[in-house]
Design a protein around this motif. Structure first.
Motif, PDB file in Angstrom:
ATOM      1  N   TRP A 166      -2.385 -18.008   8.069  1.00 16.96           N
ATOM      2  CA  TRP A 166      -3.638 -18.409   8.052  1.00 16.96           C
ATOM      3  C   TRP A 166      -3.869 -19.891   7.404  1.00 16.96           C
ATOM      4  CZ3 TRP A 166      -6.295 -15.163  11.150  1.00 16.96           C
ATOM      5  CH2 TRP A 166      -5.619 -13.941  11.421  1.00 16.96           C
ATOM      6  N   GLY A 167      -4.603 -20.557   7.916  1.00 14.88           N
ATOM      7  CA  GLY A 167      -5.099 -21.820   7.300  1.00 14.88           C
ATOM      8  C   GLY A 167      -5.556 -21.731   5.770  1.00 14.88           C
ATOM      9  N   TRP A 168      -6.163 -20.536   5.461  1.00 10.93           N
ATOM     10  CA  TRP A 168      -6.813 -20.333   4.053  1.00 10.93           C
ATOM     11  C   TRP A 168      -5.598 -20.336   3.110  1.00 10.93           C
ATOM     12  CZ3 TRP A 168      -5.270 -16.386   1.091  1.00 10.93           C
ATOM     13  CH2 TRP A 168      -4.756 -15.189   1.842  1.00 10.93           C
ATOM     14  N   GLN A 169      -4.659 -19.971   3.596  1.00 12.13           N
ATOM     15  CA  GLN A 169      -3.313 -19.856   2.650  1.00 12.13           C
ATOM     16  C   GLN A 169      -2.921 -21.160   1.773  1.00 12.13           C
ATOM     17  OE1 GLN A 169      -0.865 -17.470   5.484  1.00 12.13           O
ATOM     18  NE2 GLN A 169      -0.928 -15.687   4.273  1.00 12.13           N
ATOM     19  N   ALA A 170      -3.320 -22.306   2.411  1.00 10.74           N
ATOM     20  CA  ALA A 170      -3.087 -23.436   1.609  1.00 10.74           C
ATOM     21  C   ALA A 170      -4.151 -23.503   0.611  1.00 10.74           C
ATOM     22  CB  ALA A 170      -3.448 -24.769   2.865  1.00 10.74           C
TER      23      ALA A 170
END
Length: 427
Positions: free
Chosen positions: A254-258
């Motif tokens: 998921w992009g949020w994991q960055a």
């Protein structure tokens, strides 16, 4: 034949329904990372139906699952138990990282974001939404009202009060000159100042990588820093993963994991790639948020059996073949190849992106002024060379958007980069 279809298209469809190319293209079929037009021309597809063809065109596992399910039953609505919907919801909830997650399926990313806004405003009893400048969240009345990209927001009327926050674009705006740490600190200070002048918002909605905005993103950690400020005030965080989800960025599923040091978002929306071309979208949220509605609701076409069968088959293929890892490896090679080309093309301001989600921003040489005419010229020239790419960008459509199916091979990446190099040099 194509010209006749174009005339018929213009006679019955809206003027604002955009078409690429001066001589519009009709795609008749596809296989793997390639598609063909009515004249039999073959193209390497670096846009995948706007990031929807996530794994491959005509992926056998998906086409088989769709055909077998269609032979049994295609649709029954959410008024009846639906085994494929339950099975896909179980997988998505487990992969989301959200505790006690509930999943609601829709037919598109627009509808998913619309639902997330409904949940957040009902749960918080507030119609104020924080959104990012340069953002895009869909074409419904509510999602247009929170879209921070003027080119995709045709009206200022909205059921929501929207306040826009700095940070979605790293290399433009008042904080562009700062280093990453100072950039994050400045954006957080701006957010805190904004919150001091308004009633408590329901949520912040943000794309980890802004898709239509030209594949821009903040430094890693920005949304985690925002989350700490929001959490203190009970404000929800909605991650719009319509374009970034399912490993597209390579480094994360998921992009949020960055930006994840403060834990997962309260709500995640998804769509596009999960259906590999079938109409699948959805919302994931903690049970207390998902269950906050005190009125009846259904989804006539969300979660229909045939699209759920496609989603399950597509997700299984993606995980079993580690397409996230492939996006990281092949995408990394492609970005570096394009940066080497860009260093020799004065029109290219920046090559940016993660995994197989790459933007090439074009400006007038020696300036930061957008060059949409150059982007259009490259789009046409790339097509002539056998390559399909997209366009986007918040400062007019001057960014080439590159997002091929995640099964792209190294050889295909090299082939596409070579075609794009010739197209860029032609301007």
């Amino acid at each position: 034949m194509t010209r006749d279809l174009f005339a018929r298209h213009r006679a019955v469809l809206p003027d604002w329904l955009a078409l690429y190319y001066e001589d519009p293209l009709e795609i008749t079929h596809g296989e793997g990372r390639h598609v063909w037009d009515t004249a039999g021309n073959k193209y390497l597809d670096f846009f995948g139906g706007i990031l929807t063809t996530m794994t491959a065109h005509a992926l056998p596992e998906v086409t088989k699952a769709v055909a077998e399910q269609a032979g049994r039953i295609i649709h029954s609505s959410t008024l009846y138990l639906n085994r494929p919907m339950v099975e896909l919801a179980e997988r998505v909830a487990q992969l989301s990282g959200i505790p006690d997650a509930r999943v609601f399926f829709t037919t598109s990313g627009t509808e998913a974001n619309d639902t997330a806004l409904l949940l957040a405003t009902a749960h918080r009893r507030s119609n104020t939404i924080l959104a990012m400048r340069n953002s895009y969240h869909g074409r419904s009345f509510s999602s247009v009202g929170i879209t921070g990209n003027r080119g995709w927001s045709p009206t200022s009327l909205s059921p929501l009060q929207t306040l826009y926050v700095h940070g979605g674009v790293r290399t433009r705006g008042p904080y562009a000159h700062l280093d990453d740490r100072d950039f994050i600190d400045a954006c957080v200070a701006d957010l805190e100042d904004l919150l001091g002048h308004t009633r408590a918002p329901a949520a912040l909605i943000a794309e980890p990588v802004q898709g239509v905005g030209g594949f821009t993103s903040p430094p890693d950690g920005l949304y985690a820093a925002f989350r700490e400020v929001l959490h203190e005030r009970g404000i929800l965080w909605i991650a719009d993963e319509v374009q970034t989800g399912w490993g597209r960025t390579g480094e994360h599923f998921w992009g949020w994991q960055a930006h994840g040091r403060s834990g997962p978002p309260d709500i995640v929306t998804f769509a596009k790639g999960i259906g590999n071309g079938m109409s699948v979208g959805g919302v994931i949220a903690r049970a207390e948020i998902m269950n906050c509605l005190d009125a009846n609701s259904i989804s006539t076409f969300g979660g229909t059996q045939v699209t759920m069968a496609a989603g399950l088959a597509n997700l299984n293929h993606l995980l079993e073949h580690d397409l996230q890892g492939n996006a990281r490896r092949v995408g990394g090679l492609l970005i570096e190849r394009l940066r080497a080309v860009a260093a020799q093309v004065p029109h290219v301001r920046e090559v940016r992106g993660r995994g197989l989600m790459i933007g090439v921003e074009l400006t007038r040489p020696g300036t930061d002024e957008a060059a949409p005419e150059a982007a259009s010229a490259v789009l046409e020239e790339a097509r002539s060379g056998g390559l399909l790419v997209g366009k986007g960008g918040g400062h007019s459509t001057s960014v080439l958007r590159i997002a091929p199916p995640m099964s792209l091979t190294v050889a295909e990446a090299e082939e596409g980069a070579a075609i794009l190099e010739r197209a860029l040099r032609s301007i």
